[in-house]
Scaffold this active site. Structure first.
Site, mmCIF file in Angstrom:
data_model
loop_
_atom_site.group_PDB
_atom_site.id
_atom_site.type_symbol
_atom_site.label_atom_id
_atom_site.label_comp_id
_atom_site.label_asym_id
_atom_site.label_seq_id
_atom_site.Cartn_x
_atom_site.Cartn_y
_atom_site.Cartn_z
ATOM 1 N N ASP A 295 0.953 -1.305 -0.184
ATOM 2 C CA ASP A 295 0.413 0.049 -0.160
ATOM 3 C C ASP A 295 1.114 0.647 0.022
ATOM 4 O OD1 ASP A 295 -2.357 1.579 0.690
ATOM 5 O OD2 ASP A 295 -1.337 2.152 2.536
ATOM 6 N N GLU B 163 -1.364 -0.997 -6.070
ATOM 7 C CA GLU B 163 -2.199 -0.818 -6.569
ATOM 8 C C GLU B 163 -1.785 -0.101 -7.615
ATOM 9 O OE1 GLU B 163 -4.277 2.332 -2.716
ATOM 10 O OE2 GLU B 163 -1.350 1.817 -2.589
ATOM 11 N N ASP C 72 -3.103 1.274 7.428
ATOM 12 C CA ASP C 72 -2.537 1.089 5.953
ATOM 13 C C ASP C 72 -2.202 -0.827 5.605
ATOM 14 O OD1 ASP C 72 -2.566 3.584 5.269
ATOM 15 O OD2 ASP C 72 -0.805 4.235 6.964
#
Ligand SMILES: [Zn+2]
Length: 394
Positions: free
Chosen positions: A169, A253, A349
């Site tokens: 992340d 991501e 997170d």
């Protein structure tokens, strides 16, 4: 070297000017080979007598680069911007390439013999040169000269030394958080030097333009920028190497940093919302170099025989890893995640990183269609650019 670099820059600018004129009159830009014939024409023109000191190969390489830049610009899959004129005082605009190394150049430990009137030049060897040298590039950066060698080397494709998988992340408060709970703090190097840069800029503004003192001040600012760039690069390389060597599969991501960092102000027709907050975020994103980080992860994984998989980032921080419940209320604060349905608690997170990894495993097992429509939809950003990962194609 300054002369050679200057001539090469001139060739690029002259070539670009000619290309723009061709486009204006509705003609096509010639391909890589055809465009290099312009060099002879440039050199034969008595008006360009200063090109006598230039080295033909350097000029040809510049025009070849120009042709490639146009190819990238016309490629609908890439979001490349149009080639621009090169400036004398911008470092990245000042380089020359010597090709056909084995024929025209020689290397002897820390000395290299170059054509174009340069002869034997000493350089500081920062690392061993492995493989066969194909060409070399000389670049000016903040008043220093650098040489880099491109080599050809057979690399055996090995299995990745690790068998672990990880989800990453990326954030502003923490540069990255891994699904195993570890995190890396951001460097924010630009922020650190922001005030000093502003001060030096103010000093520059007070000086008489193009005076000696003005030039000295300008050089000071260039050095500072170069220092910032070096620090950032070092940080990114350390982080990407560490993650890459310990994980065979890295899931990230699919943040389109290019879109995210594109003007927060919007256009006249579609003014941006929340401009101030966004431009703050933009600064952080660009400062931390997420795009470059991803690029490094991808090539380092390719070298080691691992993979990088990008998955849609939608709702990753709002989904409960224990019961799959999606709700914005799950994320109580920036740091804490508490599921409103099952009560699962964790660092926010880390939850996002775990969800990213889970999404990556799903894509690998069942293909992209296994993701819910809600995951595929990206809330604000249009889907474009970035090629699909090889893992998906397979
Ligand atoms: Zn839950």
């Amino acid at each position: 070297m300054t002369e050679l670099v200057g001539c090469a820059r001139w060739a690029w600018n002259k070539g670009l000017d000619r290309c723009l004129k061709l486009l204006d009159s509705g003609e096509r830009i010639p391909g890589q080979t055809a465009i290099t014939y312009w060099v002879k024409e440039f050199r034969d023109n008595p008006e360009h007598a200063f090109l006598k000191t230039s080295y033909t190969d350097n000029l040809q390489q510049k025009l070849r680069d120009l042709s490639l830049a146009w190819q990238r610009y016309f490629d609908p899959k890439l979001e490349a911007s149009r080639p621009v004129f090169k400036k004398k005082h911008v470092d990245s605009d000042n380089s020359i390439r010597f090709v056909n190394f084995s024929k025209y150049c020689k290397i002897d430990n820390r000395r290299v013999k170059l054509p174009g009137g340069l002869g034997w030049c000493r350089f500081r060897k920062s690392r061993n040169i492995a493989g066969k040298i194909k060409n070399c590039t000389i670049t000016r950066n903040a008043g220093h000269w650098f040489i880099s060698f491109q080599v050809e080397q057979k690399v055996e494709q090995l299995a990745h030394p690790s068998t672990r998988e990880v989800g990453i992340d990326m954030g502003v408060a923490k540069f990255v958080t891994l699904s195993d709970g570890t995190s890396i703090k951001p460097l924010n190097i630009y922020r650190k030097y922001e005030q000093r840069l502003a001060k030096e800029q103010r000093r520059l503004a007070k000086k008489v333009k193009f005076s000696n003192n003005w030039r000295k001040q300008k050089q000071r600012i260039t050095r500072l920028h170069s220092k910032i760039a070096h620090c950032r690069n070092d940080f990114l390389h350390k982080a990407s190497t560490e993650i890459s060597k310990n994980h065979a599969m890295i899931v990230i991501e699919d943040l389109r940093t290019k879109n995210m960092s594109r003007s927060a102000k919007g256009t006249i027709d579609a003014p941006g919302t929340n401009v101030k907050a966004k431009s703050g975020l933009n600064k952080s994103i660009l400062d931390q170099g997420w795009y470059e980080f991803r690029r490094q992860l991808e090539y380092k994984q390719a070298w080691l025989g691992g993979d990088v998989l990008a998955v849609p980032a939608h709702h990753t921080s709002q989904t409960c890893p224990a019961c799959d419940h999606v709700s914005p209320d799950n994320r109580k604060t920036q740091a804490n995640f508490t599921c409103v349905q099952c009560g699962h608690q964790d660092n926010a997170d880390r939850v996002a990183a775990i969800n990213i990894l889970a999404r990556g495993r799903r894509v690998l097992a069942c293909g992209e269609s296994s993701l819910d429509d809600s995951m595929k939809q990206e809330p604000v950003l249009p889907r474009e650019g970035l090629a699909p990962s090889a893992a998906i194609a397979a």
